[in-house]
Design a protein around this motif. Structure first.
Motif, short mmCIF file in Angstrom:
data_model
loop_
_atom_site.label_atom_id
_atom_site.label_comp_id
_atom_site.label_asym_id
_atom_site.label_seq_id
_atom_site.Cartn_x
_atom_site.Cartn_y
_atom_site.Cartn_z
N LEU A 1 0.85 -1.19 0.00
CA LEU A 1 0.00 0.00 0.00
C LEU A 1 0.89 1.24 0.00
O LEU A 1 2.03 1.19 0.43
N LYS A 2 0.31 2.35 -0.45
CA LYS A 2 1.06 3.61 -0.47
C LYS A 2 0.87 4.42 0.81
O LYS A 2 1.66 5.31 1.10
N SER A 3 -0.19 4.12 1.56
CA SER A 3 -0.45 4.86 2.80
C SER A 3 -0.98 3.91 3.87
O SER A 3 -1.42 2.81 3.57
N GLU A 4 -0.95 4.38 5.09
CA GLU A 4 -1.37 3.54 6.22
C GLU A 4 -2.85 3.15 6.13
O GLU A 4 -3.22 2.02 6.41
N LYS A 5 -3.69 4.10 5.77
CA LYS A 5 -5.13 3.83 5.71
C LYS A 5 -5.56 3.19 4.40
O LYS A 5 -6.62 2.58 4.33
N ASP B 1 -9.74 -15.88 7.12
CA ASP B 1 -9.81 -15.66 8.56
C ASP B 1 -9.73 -14.19 8.94
O ASP B 1 -9.74 -13.86 10.11
N GLY B 2 -9.61 -13.30 7.97
CA GLY B 2 -9.56 -11.88 8.30
C GLY B 2 -8.46 -11.17 7.54
O GLY B 2 -7.87 -11.71 6.61
N PHE B 3 -8.18 -9.95 7.98
CA PHE B 3 -7.18 -9.13 7.30
C PHE B 3 -6.59 -8.14 8.29
O PHE B 3 -7.13 -7.92 9.37
N ASP B 4 -5.48 -7.56 7.90
CA ASP B 4 -5.02 -6.35 8.56
C ASP B 4 -4.49 -5.42 7.48
O ASP B 4 -4.11 -5.84 6.40
N MET B 5 -4.54 -4.14 7.79
CA MET B 5 -4.19 -3.12 6.81
C MET B 5 -3.49 -2.00 7.56
O MET B 5 -3.99 -1.55 8.58
N GLY B 6 -2.32 -1.61 7.08
CA GLY B 6 -1.62 -0.51 7.73
C GLY B 6 -0.12 -0.69 7.70
O GLY B 6 0.42 -1.27 6.78
N LYS B 7 0.52 -0.20 8.75
CA LYS B 7 1.98 -0.23 8.82
C LYS B 7 2.48 -1.66 8.90
O LYS B 7 1.92 -2.50 9.59
N SER B 8 3.59 -1.89 8.22
CA SER B 8 4.28 -3.17 8.32
C SER B 8 4.93 -3.25 9.69
O SER B 8 5.50 -2.28 10.17
N THR B 9 4.84 -4.41 10.35
CA THR B 9 5.42 -4.52 11.69
C THR B 9 6.95 -4.50 11.64
O THR B 9 7.59 -4.07 12.59
N SER B 10 7.53 -4.95 10.52
CA SER B 10 8.99 -4.99 10.44
C SER B 10 9.59 -3.66 9.97
O SER B 10 10.73 -3.36 10.27
N ASP B 11 8.81 -2.87 9.23
CA ASP B 11 9.30 -1.59 8.73
C ASP B 11 8.15 -0.58 8.75
O ASP B 11 7.31 -0.57 7.85
N ARG C 1 -9.69 2.54 -3.50
CA ARG C 1 -9.43 1.35 -4.32
C ARG C 1 -8.88 0.21 -3.48
O ARG C 1 -9.23 -0.95 -3.68
N ASP C 2 -7.97 0.51 -2.53
CA ASP C 2 -7.41 -0.53 -1.66
C ASP C 2 -8.51 -1.20 -0.84
O ASP C 2 -8.49 -2.41 -0.64
N HIS C 3 -9.46 -0.41 -0.36
CA HIS C 3 -10.56 -0.97 0.43
C HIS C 3 -11.47 -1.83 -0.44
O HIS C 3 -11.93 -2.90 -0.01
N TRP C 4 -11.72 -1.39 -1.67
CA TRP C 4 -12.49 -2.19 -2.62
C TRP C 4 -11.75 -3.49 -2.90
O TRP C 4 -12.36 -4.57 -2.90
N LEU C 5 -10.45 -3.40 -3.13
CA LEU C 5 -9.63 -4.58 -3.41
C LEU C 5 -9.71 -5.57 -2.25
O LEU C 5 -9.89 -6.77 -2.46
N ARG C 6 -9.58 -5.07 -1.03
CA ARG C 6 -9.66 -5.94 0.16
C ARG C 6 -10.97 -6.71 0.18
O ARG C 6 -11.00 -7.93 0.37
N GLU C 7 -12.08 -6.01 -0.04
CA GLU C 7 -13.40 -6.66 -0.03
C GLU C 7 -13.51 -7.74 -1.10
O GLU C 7 -13.99 -8.84 -0.84
#
Length: 120
Positions: free
Chosen positions: A13-17, A46-56, A21-27
């Motif tokens: 993703l290009k941004s945290e939120k 089983d679900g999803f998460d969206m946002g900052k990468s935990t490693s970077d 289009r990203d939300h449409w893609l997720r659905e």
């Protein structure tokens, strides 16, 4: 009963939120994978998460988590469904890890040759 695996499909993703289009893609990704995994009696989303990468924290990602009964069939099905549905399959990474174990994900597929790193 065969062993189960976590399978995660990751999009950059290009941004945290994420964008609209990203939300449409997720659905759509979750919907199509849920139907296809159920039809093949292979697993479920089983679900999803969206946002900052935990490693970077400077990188952002959408992760869609699935539980599958067969690792290789699950990977093949995910790649085929995303390609046939035209859901940005040229940007994905797919990684797996045994279900119920605290291990790290292992990259099984990347959108381009030479990509070897994977983290949530």
């Amino acid at each position: 009963m065969s062993e189960q695996f976590w399978l995660v499909v990751q999009y950059p993703l290009k941004s945290e939120k994420g964008s609209q289009r990203d939300h449409w893609l997720r659905e759509k990704v979750m919907e199509y994978l849920e139907i296809s995994l159920a039809d093949a009696d292979l697993g479920y989303v089983d679900g999803f998460d969206m946002g900052k990468s935990t490693s970077d924290p400077k990188k952002y990602a959408l992760n869609v988590f699935c539980v599958v009964k067969e690792e290789e069939r699950g990977i093949s099905l995910a790649k085929r469904v995303l390609r046939e549905s035209r859901l940005d399959h040229t940007r994905i990474k797919i990684a797996t890890m045994p279900y119920g174990k605290e291990e790290t994900y292992t990259l099984k597929y990347a959108y381009k040759k030479g990509v070897t790193d994977f983290s949530l």
